[in-house]
Motif scaffolding. Structure first.
Motif, PDB file in Angstrom:
ATOM      1  N   TYR A   3      34.783  29.893  37.206  1.00  0.00           N
ATOM      2  CA  TYR A   3      34.091  31.169  37.381  1.00  0.00           C
ATOM      3  C   TYR A   3      33.700  31.728  36.026  1.00  0.00           C
ATOM      4  CZ  TYR A   3      35.543  31.395  42.249  1.00  0.00           C
ATOM      5  OH  TYR A   3      35.707  31.150  43.584  1.00  0.00           O
ATOM      6  N   PHE A  14      37.893  37.255  41.502  1.00  0.00           N
ATOM      7  CA  PHE A  14      36.473  37.301  41.180  1.00  0.00           C
ATOM      8  C   PHE A  14      35.676  37.911  42.329  1.00  0.00           C
ATOM      9  CE2 PHE A  14      37.294  34.891  37.411  1.00  0.00           C
ATOM     10  CZ  PHE A  14      36.219  35.154  36.585  1.00  0.00           C
ATOM     11  N   MET A  72      27.373  36.653  37.685  1.00  0.00           N
ATOM     12  CA  MET A  72      28.555  35.875  37.988  1.00  0.00           C
ATOM     13  C   MET A  72      28.118  34.537  38.567  1.00  0.00           C
ATOM     14  SD  MET A  72      31.784  36.823  40.480  1.00  0.00           S
ATOM     15  CE  MET A  72      32.295  38.227  39.491  1.00  0.00           C
ATOM     16  N   LEU A 118      31.740  35.293  34.295  1.00  0.00           N
ATOM     17  CA  LEU A 118      31.132  36.618  34.436  1.00  0.00           C
ATOM     18  C   LEU A 118      30.577  37.018  33.085  1.00  0.00           C
ATOM     19  CD1 LEU A 118      30.495  39.255  35.954  1.00  0.00           C
ATOM     20  CD2 LEU A 118      32.799  40.048  35.324  1.00  0.00           C
TER      21      LEU A 118
END
Length: 114
Positions: free
Chosen positions: A13, A75, A6, A15
């Motif tokens: 963000y 997140f 991540m 991932l």
């Protein structure tokens, strides 16, 4: 082994999750837990007015999502869940969480100053 990475900077963000845990093929609680966290993250982002998904790839053994918006809390929850699974199954999952400025720069085009 599952690898999860991540990255974030500001409101961007990402991932990335790859692989299979191999804990108990056919009845794998590690894969199930990771899949549930990824699907929950994806569903929250897809249904939130505060998130804009710019990249998504969700298939067996692979999950990639990039999101812009106010998504820090969701997140963070996902990161805590992944780290919790890693703490209990370190031979089956590796989690790397980092803050990388260049991640955002690669995805954002800034307007020219007038």
């Amino acid at each position: 082994m599952i690898t999860a990475k991540m990255t974030h900077c500001g409101n961007c963000y990402t991932l990335d999750v790859d692989g299979h845990a191999g804990f108990n093929p056919g009845n794998d609680v590690v894969c199930s837990g990771v899949s549930t966290l990824c699907q929950s993250l994806m569903s929250w982002c897809a249904n939130s007015d505060e998130a804009h998904i710019t990249e998504l790839d969700a298939r067996s053994g692979k999950f990639h999502i990039t999101v812009f918006g106010r998504t820090h809390d969701v997140f963070s929850m996902t990161a805590l869940g992944l780290k919790g699974i890693e703490a209990n199954y370190p031979k089956n999952i590796s989690v790397d969480i980092e803050k990388v400025f260049k991640t955002c720069l690669a995805k954002v085009t800034l307007p020219l100053a007038e």
